[in-house]
Structure formats: structure tokens, C-alpha cells
Write a protein that holds these residues in place. Structure first.
Motif, PDB file in Angstrom:
ATOM      1  N   ASP A 117      40.290  -7.757  68.079  1.00 42.23           N
ATOM      2  CA  ASP A 117      39.317  -6.851  68.374  1.00 42.23           C
ATOM      3  C   ASP A 117      38.087  -7.277  69.339  1.00 42.23           C
ATOM      4  O   ASP A 117      37.607  -6.564  70.247  1.00 42.23           O
ATOM      5  N   ASP A 118      37.632  -8.420  69.086  1.00 41.53           N
ATOM      6  CA  ASP A 118      36.703  -9.282  69.796  1.00 41.53           C
ATOM      7  C   ASP A 118      37.213  -9.464  71.064  1.00 41.53           C
ATOM      8  O   ASP A 118      36.353  -9.265  72.107  1.00 41.53           O
ATOM      9  N   VAL A 119      38.364  -9.978  71.231  1.00 40.61           N
ATOM     10  CA  VAL A 119      38.909 -10.275  72.477  1.00 40.61           C
ATOM     11  C   VAL A 119      39.213  -9.115  73.501  1.00 40.61           C
ATOM     12  O   VAL A 119      38.734  -8.957  74.578  1.00 40.61           O
ATOM     13  N   LEU A 120      39.428  -7.915  73.051  1.00 44.67           N
ATOM     14  CA  LEU A 120      39.552  -6.622  73.736  1.00 44.67           C
ATOM     15  C   LEU A 120      38.049  -6.349  73.760  1.00 44.67           C
ATOM     16  O   LEU A 120      37.877  -5.744  75.032  1.00 44.67           O
ATOM     17  N   ALA A 121      37.209  -6.442  73.077  1.00 46.60           N
ATOM     18  CA  ALA A 121      35.731  -5.980  73.449  1.00 46.60           C
ATOM     19  C   ALA A 121      34.999  -6.900  74.518  1.00 46.60           C
ATOM     20  O   ALA A 121      34.312  -6.459  75.638  1.00 46.60           O
ATOM     21  N   LEU A 122      35.534  -8.336  74.532  1.00 48.67           N
ATOM     22  CA  LEU A 122      35.099  -9.102  75.714  1.00 48.67           C
ATOM     23  C   LEU A 122      35.726  -8.528  76.993  1.00 48.67           C
ATOM     24  O   LEU A 122      35.184  -8.506  78.059  1.00 48.67           O
ATOM     25  N   ILE A 123      37.108  -8.208  77.076  1.00 50.76           N
ATOM     26  CA  ILE A 123      37.692  -7.533  78.136  1.00 50.76           C
ATOM     27  C   ILE A 123      37.032  -6.360  78.949  1.00 50.76           C
ATOM     28  O   ILE A 123      36.766  -6.233  79.777  1.00 50.76           O
ATOM     29  N   ALA A 124      36.638  -5.456  77.855  1.00 48.89           N
ATOM     30  CA  ALA A 124      35.706  -4.342  78.131  1.00 48.89           C
ATOM     31  C   ALA A 124      34.428  -4.689  78.539  1.00 48.89           C
ATOM     32  O   ALA A 124      34.200  -4.054  79.993  1.00 48.89           O
ATOM     33  N   LEU A 125      33.861  -5.625  78.122  1.00 53.66           N
ATOM     34  CA  LEU A 125      32.614  -6.084  78.666  1.00 53.66           C
ATOM     35  C   LEU A 125      32.920  -6.687  80.154  1.00 53.66           C
ATOM     36  O   LEU A 125      31.824  -6.307  81.051  1.00 53.66           O
ATOM     37  N   GLN A 126      33.770  -7.575  80.263  1.00 50.03           N
ATOM     38  CA  GLN A 126      33.940  -7.987  81.660  1.00 50.03           C
ATOM     39  C   GLN A 126      34.216  -6.962  82.608  1.00 50.03           C
ATOM     40  O   GLN A 126      33.743  -6.882  83.598  1.00 50.03           O
ATOM     41  N   ARG A 127      34.987  -5.917  82.323  1.00 54.33           N
ATOM     42  CA  ARG A 127      35.244  -4.839  83.268  1.00 54.33           C
ATOM     43  C   ARG A 127      34.444  -3.993  83.545  1.00 54.33           C
ATOM     44  O   ARG A 127      34.114  -3.259  84.351  1.00 54.33           O
ATOM     45  N   SER A 128      33.320  -3.789  82.392  1.00 49.91           N
ATOM     46  CA  SER A 128      32.022  -2.871  82.651  1.00 49.91           C
ATOM     47  C   SER A 128      30.765  -3.843  83.559  1.00 49.91           C
ATOM     48  O   SER A 128      30.369  -3.051  84.290  1.00 49.91           O
ATOM     49  N   VAL A 129      30.913  -4.958  83.628  1.00 45.04           N
ATOM     50  CA  VAL A 129      30.211  -5.731  84.433  1.00 45.04           C
ATOM     51  C   VAL A 129      30.528  -5.835  86.027  1.00 45.04           C
ATOM     52  O   VAL A 129      29.886  -5.567  86.966  1.00 45.04           O
ATOM     53  N   VAL A 130      31.877  -5.958  86.060  1.00 42.83           N
ATOM     54  CA  VAL A 130      32.576  -6.149  87.420  1.00 42.83           C
ATOM     55  C   VAL A 130      33.342  -4.834  87.668  1.00 42.83           C
ATOM     56  O   VAL A 130      34.435  -4.837  87.054  1.00 42.83           O
ATOM     57  N   PRO A 131      33.174  -3.993  88.549  1.00 41.85           N
ATOM     58  CA  PRO A 131      34.142  -3.004  88.867  1.00 41.85           C
ATOM     59  C   PRO A 131      35.519  -3.614  88.985  1.00 41.85           C
ATOM     60  O   PRO A 131      35.837  -4.447  89.530  1.00 41.85           O
ATOM     61  N   SER A 132      36.450  -2.783  88.584  1.00 39.65           N
ATOM     62  CA  SER A 132      38.011  -2.929  88.715  1.00 39.65           C
ATOM     63  C   SER A 132      38.385  -2.993  90.250  1.00 39.65           C
ATOM     64  O   SER A 132      39.258  -3.809  90.352  1.00 39.65           O
ATOM     65  N   SER A 133      37.923  -2.596  91.035  1.00 36.69           N
ATOM     66  CA  SER A 133      37.953  -2.771  92.503  1.00 36.69           C
ATOM     67  C   SER A 133      37.769  -4.185  92.981  1.00 36.69           C
ATOM     68  O   SER A 133      38.305  -4.530  94.001  1.00 36.69           O
ATOM     69  N   ARG A 134      36.849  -4.801  92.452  1.00 34.87           N
ATOM     70  CA  ARG A 134      36.674  -6.308  92.803  1.00 34.87           C
ATOM     71  C   ARG A 134      37.912  -7.361  92.571  1.00 34.87           C
ATOM     72  O   ARG A 134      38.201  -7.075  91.277  1.00 34.87           O
ATOM     73  N   SER A 135      37.924  -8.049  93.210  1.00 31.85           N
ATOM     74  CA  SER A 135      38.988  -9.118  93.164  1.00 31.85           C
ATOM     75  C   SER A 135      38.531 -10.169  91.760  1.00 31.85           C
ATOM     76  O   SER A 135      39.386 -10.882  91.239  1.00 31.85           O
ATOM     77  N   GLY A 136      37.289 -10.466  92.054  1.00 34.21           N
ATOM     78  CA  GLY A 136      36.581 -11.643  91.246  1.00 34.21           C
ATOM     79  C   GLY A 136      35.683 -11.117  90.028  1.00 34.21           C
ATOM     80  O   GLY A 136      35.250 -10.060  90.168  1.00 34.21           O
ATOM     81  N   ALA A 137      35.676 -11.927  89.065  1.00 35.86           N
ATOM     82  CA  ALA A 137      34.900 -11.515  87.915  1.00 35.86           C
ATOM     83  C   ALA A 137      33.850 -12.568  87.700  1.00 35.86           C
ATOM     84  O   ALA A 137      33.796 -13.120  86.366  1.00 35.86           O
ATOM     85  N   THR A 138      33.413 -13.096  88.504  1.00 40.16           N
ATOM     86  CA  THR A 138      32.483 -14.375  88.568  1.00 40.16           C
ATOM     87  C   THR A 138      30.998 -14.026  88.882  1.00 40.16           C
ATOM     88  O   THR A 138      30.584 -12.893  89.476  1.00 40.16           O
ATOM     89  N   GLY A 139      30.062 -14.932  88.623  1.00 39.57           N
ATOM     90  CA  GLY A 139      28.773 -14.663  88.813  1.00 39.57           C
ATOM     91  C   GLY A 139      27.866 -14.831  87.698  1.00 39.57           C
ATOM     92  O   GLY A 139      28.208 -14.488  86.714  1.00 39.57           O
ATOM     93  N   ARG A 140      26.271 -14.698  88.064  1.00 39.58           N
ATOM     94  CA  ARG A 140      25.369 -14.911  87.113  1.00 39.58           C
ATOM     95  C   ARG A 140      25.628 -13.558  86.014  1.00 39.58           C
ATOM     96  O   ARG A 140      25.471 -13.752  84.883  1.00 39.58           O
ATOM     97  N   PRO A 141      25.611 -12.244  86.505  1.00 38.26           N
ATOM     98  CA  PRO A 141      25.541 -11.235  85.262  1.00 38.26           C
ATOM     99  C   PRO A 141      26.984 -11.467  84.641  1.00 38.26           C
ATOM    100  O   PRO A 141      26.736 -11.283  83.298  1.00 38.26           O
ATOM    101  N   MET A 142      27.950 -11.619  84.929  1.00 35.20           N
ATOM    102  CA  MET A 142      29.080 -11.871  84.270  1.00 35.20           C
ATOM    103  C   MET A 142      29.135 -12.886  83.294  1.00 35.20           C
ATOM    104  O   MET A 142      29.199 -12.806  81.887  1.00 35.20           O
ATOM    105  N   GLU A 143      28.606 -14.111  83.858  1.00 37.81           N
ATOM    106  CA  GLU A 143      28.616 -15.375  82.862  1.00 37.81           C
ATOM    107  C   GLU A 143      27.430 -15.022  81.631  1.00 37.81           C
ATOM    108  O   GLU A 143      27.755 -15.479  80.634  1.00 37.81           O
ATOM    109  N   THR A 144      26.408 -14.363  82.127  1.00 32.89           N
ATOM    110  CA  THR A 144      25.314 -14.362  81.001  1.00 32.89           C
ATOM    111  C   THR A 144      25.918 -13.086  80.094  1.00 32.89           C
ATOM    112  O   THR A 144      25.442 -13.155  78.900  1.00 32.89           O
ATOM    113  N   ALA A 145      26.615 -12.261  80.501  1.00 31.37           N
ATOM    114  CA  ALA A 145      26.967 -11.068  79.620  1.00 31.37           C
ATOM    115  C   ALA A 145      28.208 -11.865  78.584  1.00 31.37           C
ATOM    116  O   ALA A 145      28.215 -11.613  77.488  1.00 31.37           O
ATOM    117  N   LEU A 146      29.026 -12.330  79.008  1.00 34.89           N
ATOM    118  CA  LEU A 146      29.956 -13.029  78.212  1.00 34.89           C
ATOM    119  C   LEU A 146      29.492 -13.973  77.364  1.00 34.89           C
ATOM    120  O   LEU A 146      30.041 -14.000  76.159  1.00 34.89           O
TER     121      LEU A 146
END
Length: 679
Positions: A219-248
Motif C-alpha cells: 500500500d505504501d509503495v502504491l501511494a508513493l507511485i501515485a504521489l510521484q505521478r501527481s507531482v510529475v504529469p504522465s506526459s513527461r518522460s522524466g520524474a526528477t527535480g526539486r518538487p519530486m525529490e521533496t515530495a518523495l
């Protein structure tokens, strides 16, 4: 001095000669064979090798593998730095035959270069070769088996030449460093394979960790995936950067019941966001979560890793189950069977087939562990499956290090196995095991398992077969319940699906356990209860004579030969052991059912239970079954205590069960008077 062709840059090799009449680039190499009496083509090596999927080694998908094979062959014949150079005739004929078998196996099971062929993969190849030999002929000779196994050792031995030529090499010696000849000797001696089940101490830790992971940790891993995808739209190929790292990094993992700290430390946010440390850790967590589910499916169903990889994803809107799972009523209508569909590439050429992976009482809401694990796999990889046309249940998420929202692709068998091994090393606590464990058949070396490296995914098949034959008191209740259901489905109701090799595995494990039990009787004075106890004790000297002065593996092989020649079989159950192969006419389960034990040659499962077996001359109980009889004694003692003045039929049944349990426990030396009845 002119450089050897295989040491030149790849583009410069093509126009160099490999023999007096062949160039490196040629689809056929005609090696210079100096042998009298052989046809002119005796030294011909044709690179147009059928890879089993409609392609040949000359086609584009196999460019890297073709070049590696050419370097290998040239090194075998010409490299002066390699000891024991091969004759061109041998390379073009015997080695060529070995290489073709290996290449077709690599193509079938998703390996596309030599660097993927670690020791784990070598044991998969071993089992593939062994099964092929057994289908072709009843008796497997060590020499014939060694001839096919030798190819991996040859490739590894030439790693230096391959590396110098820019070829990716095998990461370690095959067969855990054992010589192919020794591996072949052991395999050819056994009637149904040498690969053992995982030791209980290893298997139970892994299964417990996997079962833990499909709960709140998933459940925690699925929540992290949802968090990652909410911060970075699915249309982007990358998922890095300050907002992403801070959120995770701010995500707080759950505290599991009975524990005081979160089950996982917070993800690390790097001060240099280009490194995307939290995203890297999330990707590892996703792969480990997938590995936990994969191991649980294999361990509780006996599925091969290739069949696991072929499972299709998605959920059936009507049933709420994975699309690859169906529910069917049992023959009696009292139970429901969970059937899974997958492609069976190993023995059925990719045919879509099905087999049982769980059972429950009709109308129950119970979900077997394997089905639950498949549901979790479907949820875990659904974000990547939704973004691609890949139908597989298990996917390899985009991104080589940090997790990205790019589409995923189906992983190779090597990747699934690698992820499983990493999960085992990280989360299963095998490092706490002792280095060696004393067993009835000798000392068991656990050192390889403690680091996770000794774990091989294909051992799950034999482990599953073992637990279908008997459960272990140390199992989690949910896992134990599942195996009891599977034993009932496969033995009492005859459901095995379309996989006759699984029956072979069960028979193989039954024989291994039979040999281990008889060795224990030959070497010790184990206390036995039951109708067969006297006969077993009377024959202890005969068992000692079989073993003689042999020890360890030699003693095992002598006893196994005696078991096979005499067709000695023991049927194992939670409550004891059935020796009806020795005295079929005495089998009480058959006399009650009025069935022919000589014709059926196995217990009558519809009538086999503890009460019937307890009064049977074919039955024996030893220390392995103490927990069952303790629990039976306590449960029925509680029934008597609660009955008061009631002396109905139920009271008499409980009274007889208490008497029977007490008799067995006293014979085994258990202090019955100290046991308390269950409330």
C-alpha cells in the motif's frame, strides 16, 4: 606481429580471414579440417542458426550474440593465449551442436547476451537440458549430459578472450563453480532430477517476508507511485527535480501491527537534485515489491518463472479478479478452484494453458495468497501498462536508475530472477541463519543463502511440491492453509491442470523425503508410533546394510537406489506417514471404501484422515507430526470439558480422538498431562 582478427575493432574484423576460404563476415565458416576420410563439409559452421521464434542468428535482433559467438569460436580454434585449443573439426561439429542448443534456450527464455548467464541462469539451463534428455531416453548417462552442460563452462573459460574482443562476458562461473562433469554425475544418478527444494529455514523466511510485503508495505509503495505521478504529469518522460525529490522524501512509511517504527526509513533527498536519490530508491522499492509478489506466486503455485513472465495483466470488471484468473466449481460443488492461464513455453511450445493456484469453500470470500499477489502485481504495474500496449502482468518500469513515468516493457526472465534475488538479500533476514545445519542426511550448507546468492528461483517448483506433501508448523497460518487447500485439490480431487511435470516434481520430492526418512531410521533410534512402527523398527538393520559404511551424499545415493529398485513409497500427510506400498492389502482407507489398493497403488484420499490412519497397519508417526497430535489432543479435550453431562455421539467421537492422540503422544515421549485444553 599481426593482431588476431577477433582483437580488431568490430568493423575491421569483417574482411579478415578466419580460414583459408572463409571471411569473418561470411554466413558460413569453412574451417580448415585436417582429417582423412571425412566429407569436405566436415568443418563447416553455419551461422544461420534457427533461434526457435522464426528468426535466425543472422537476423538483426541477434547481432550482438552473433558477434559474441564468432569471437568465441575463433578463440577456441586460434587464440594462442588460451590453453587446450580445440580442433576445428570438434568445434564445427560437437561444440557447434552444444552451442545451438544453448542459443535456442537463450532465445526462448529471454537471454540475449552472455553477461546475463549467471549461475542462476546456468541452473535453469541445466534443468532444461536434463528434462530434454529424460524425454528422449529413459536412462541419462553422465557423459551425454556433460556434453551439453559443458558449453557454459567453455564460454566462461574463454572470458578473457571475449572481454579483450569487447564482448560482454559471463559474470561468474556456471553451476556455482562446480565442474560440469560432477554436476552431470549427480544428476544422472537421480531418477528425477538433482535440484533440491529450498531448505525450510530459507523458504519459510522468504515466504513470510513476501506475505508481509503484499499487505501494508505494498500500500505504501502504491501511494508513493501515485504521489510521484501527481507531482510529475504522465506526459513527461522524466520524474526528477526539486518538487519530486521533496515530495518523495517527505513520505512517512507505515508502522506495521506489533512494531514501533515504520517498516522502511524515509527516502533520501539528495542535495544535488540531478542525482534524484529518492526517485532511485522508489524505483528499487517498486522492483522489490514486484519481486515479493513474484516469489509468493512461484512459491505457492509451483509456476516456472517463464510462465510467471507470460501472465497477462488487467482486471476483469465482472469478477474483480485478474484477467488471467478464473473461478470454477470443484467436482463435488463444495469448493471453488482458482485457475490461472499462462503460456507454457517449456514443454508445450507456448500454448495457453491453465492450472490450479488456489481453492476455497464454495461461497467463501477467501482469496488465496497467489491470487492476492497477482492482484497486487496488476495494481503495481498498471500505471505503466496503461501507457503502453504491453499486455504483461509484470513490467519493467521506464528509467534505468530513477523511476520515470515513461512506458514500461516486459522484463526478461533474467531481470525477474535478479530482482527476486535482490529482494531476498535485502528483506528476508537470511543473514541470521547458521552457516551449517545438521539434517538426517548430513550437514546442510546455508552460507550461500545467507547473502541471497544461493537462492535460485527455479527451486520454488520443488519447494512447492514439498509443501503440498506436508506443511510446516512454522508457516504463517495463511500460507499453511493455502498449502492444505492445494494438497486437497491436487490429491483428493485430482486437479493438476495441464502440467504433468509438476506431478513429476511432487513424485521426485516424495522420493527424496522417503530416502531421508529411511536414512534417519538407518542411522538413529528415532521413536515411531502407529501400526507400521514395529515393522520399521524390525527392518532398521536391513536399512543399515543398504547404507553400509557410506556417509553423506554417498549414503543418500545408496538408499535412493534401493528405494527406486524396490519401488518403496511413503505418502506423507500432516498427521503421519503411509507405508501402504509395503503392505497394500492392509490399507484401512481402501477397506472402508471397498476399493482395490493393488490397482490404485496410493491411499484412498476420500477416506484418509487421522482417525482412519490411526488404526491402520500401514501408518506411522514420528516427531515431525507431534504438533498435529498435540493440537488434536487439546482441541478434543476442550470438547470433552465443555460437554458436561452430555454423552452424545459427538462426545464419544471426541473421546476416541483424545484416546488416540494421547496414545501416540505418549509413545513419542510427549508429556501429555502438561498440555492444556484449548479454550
Amino acid at each position: 606481429m599481426q593482431a588476431q582478427p577477433h582483437l580488431l575493432a568490430k568493423e575491421l574484423r569483417q574482411d579478415t580471414k578466419v580460414s583459408s576460404c572463409s571471411y569473418w563476415r561470411d554466413p558460413k565458416w569453412h574451417l580448415d579440417v585436417q582429417k582423412v576420410g571425412f566429407r569436405d563439409g566436415a568443418g563447416t559452421l553455419n551461422w544461420e542458426i534457427d533461434m526457435g521464434d522464426g528468426s535466425t542468428l543472422l537476423d538483426a535482433p541477434w547481432v550482438e550474440l552473433l558477434e559474441a559467438c564468432r569471437v568465441l569460436v575463433y578463440s577456441l580454434v586460434h587464440d594462442p593465449l588460451m590453453m587446450g585449443a580445440h580442433q576445428p573439426f570438434t568445434v564445427a561439429n560437437r561444440f557447434n551442436t552444444q552451442l545451438r542448443k544453448l542459443l535456442r534456450w537463450m532465445a526462448e527464455f529471454g537471454y540475449d547476451n552472455f553477461s546475463q548467464l549467471d549461475s542462476e541462469a546456468s541452473w535453469e539451463f541445466y534443468e532444461h537440458v536434463l528434462n530434454g534428455h529424460r524425454k528422449a531416453k529413459a536412462e541419462v548417462t553422465p557423459q551425454s549430459l556433460q556434453n551439453d552442460l559443458q558449453v557454459l563452462a567453455t564460454i566462461h573459460r574463454h572470458s578473457l578472450a571475449l572481454h579483450d574482443a569487447g564482448v560482454r562476458v559471463m559474470p561468474e562461473a556456471p553451476y556455482d563453480g562446480e565442474a560440469p562433469g560432477k554436476v552431470a554425475d549427480k544428476a544422472a544418478t537421480a531418477a528425477n532430477g538433482w535440484i533440491p527444494p529450498l531448505p525450510d529455514e530459507v523458504a519459510l523466511k522468504i515466504l513470510s517476508a513476501c506475505f508481509r510485503w503484499i499487505g501494508q508495505p505494498m500500500d505504501d509503495v502504491l501511494a508513493l507511485i501515485a504521489l510521484q505521478r501527481s507531482v510529475v504529469p504522465s506526459s513527461r518522460s522524466g520524474a526528477t527535480g526539486r518538487p519530486m525529490e521533496t515530495a518523495l522524501a517527505s513520505f512517512v512509511f507505515s508502522i506495521l501491527p506489533g512494531e514501533t517504527e515504520p517498516w522502511h526509513a524515509s527516502l533520501n533527498a539528495s542535495s544535488d537534485y540531478a542525482f534524484a536519490m529518492a526517485s532511485r530508491e522508489l524505483r528499487t522499492l517498486v522492483l522489490h515489491a514486484g519481486a515479493a509478489c513474484s516469489a509468493l506466486v512461484q512459491g505457492t503455485t509451483g509456476m516456472r518463472i517463464s510462465e510467471l513472465a507470460a501472465l497477462r495483466g488487467g482486471t476483469d470488471a465482472e469478477t474483480g479478479l485478474p484477467r488471467c484468473v478464473r473461478i470454477r466449481p470443484s467436482k463435488t460443488g463444495l469448493n471453488e478452484l482458482f485457475m490461472v492461464q499462462s503460456q507454457v513455453t517449456k514443454i508445450h511450445d507456448g500454448t495457453l494453458m491453465e492450472w490450479v493456484i488456489g481453492m476455497r469453500p464454495a461461497g467463501s470470500a477467501y482469496i488465496p495468497p497467489a491470487v492476492r499477489a497477482i492482484q497486487r502485481l496488476d495494481a503495481l504495474f498498471s500505471p505503466w501498462r496503461d501507457a503502453t500496449t504491453a499486455p504483461q502482468l509484470i513490467l519493467n518500469p521506464g528509467g534505468k536508475s530513477a523511476l520515470t513515468s515513461a512506458t514500461g516493457i516486459g522484463p526478461t526472465l533474467y531481470q525477474i530472477s535478479k530482482n527476486m534475488k535482490s529482494f531476498v538479500a535485502t528483506y528476508c533476514g537470511l543473514e541470521t541463519l547458521p552457516d551449517f545445519l545438521k539434517t538426517p542426511t548430513g550437514s546442510l550448507d546455508l552460507r550461500g543463502y545467507k547473502t541471497g546468492e544461493g537462492f535460485r528461483s527455479h527451486q520454488w517448483r520443488k519447494t512447492y511440491a514439498l509443501y503440498v506433501l506436508r506443511t510446516d508448523s512454522r508457516m504463517l497460518p495463511a500460507i499453511s492453509q493455502h498449502f492444505k487447500h492445494m494438497a486437497m485439490a491436487m490429491t483428493e480431487q485430482g486437479y493438476i491442470g495441464n502440467d504433468p511435470e509438476l506431478l513429476d516434481s511432487i513424485d521426485s520430492v516424495r522420493r527424496q523425503r522417503t530416502v531421508a526418512f529411511l536414512l534417519q531410521q538407518a542411522s538413529g533410534t528415532t521413536v515411531i508410533a502407529g501400526g507400521m512402527a514395529d515393522l520399521v523398527r524390525e527392518h532398521r538393520q536391513r536399512l543399515r546394510d543398504v547404507v553400509g559404511d557410506a556417509e553423506g551424499a554417498d549414503a543418500y545415493l545408496r538408499m535412493e537406489e534401493w528405494v527406486v529398485q524396490g519401488d518403496v513409497r511413503i505418502w506423507f500427510a500432516e498427521h503421519g506417514k503411509c507405508f501402504m506400498s509395503l503392505t497394500p492389502g492392509s490399507a484401512r482407507c481402501h477397506s472402508i471404501a471397498k476399493t482395490d489398493p493393488w490397482l490404485m497403488r496410493q491411499p484412498n484420499y476420500a477416506n484418509r484422515n487421522a482417525s482412519v490412519c490411526g488404526g491402520c497397519k500401514c501408518f506411522a508417526v514420528d516427531g515431525e507430526h507431534v504438533e498435529f497430535w498435540k493440537e488434536r489432543y487439546q482441541r478434543n479435550s476442550a470438547v470433552l470439558a465443555a460437554a458436561g453431562a452430555d454423552r452424545s455421539a459427538g462426545y464419544k467421537v471426541a473421546q476416541e480422538r483424545v484416546r488416540q492422540s494421547e496414545s501416540i503422544l505418549r509413545t513419542l515421549g510427549e508429556p501429555v498431562n502438561e498440555m492444556e485444553a484449548d479454550e
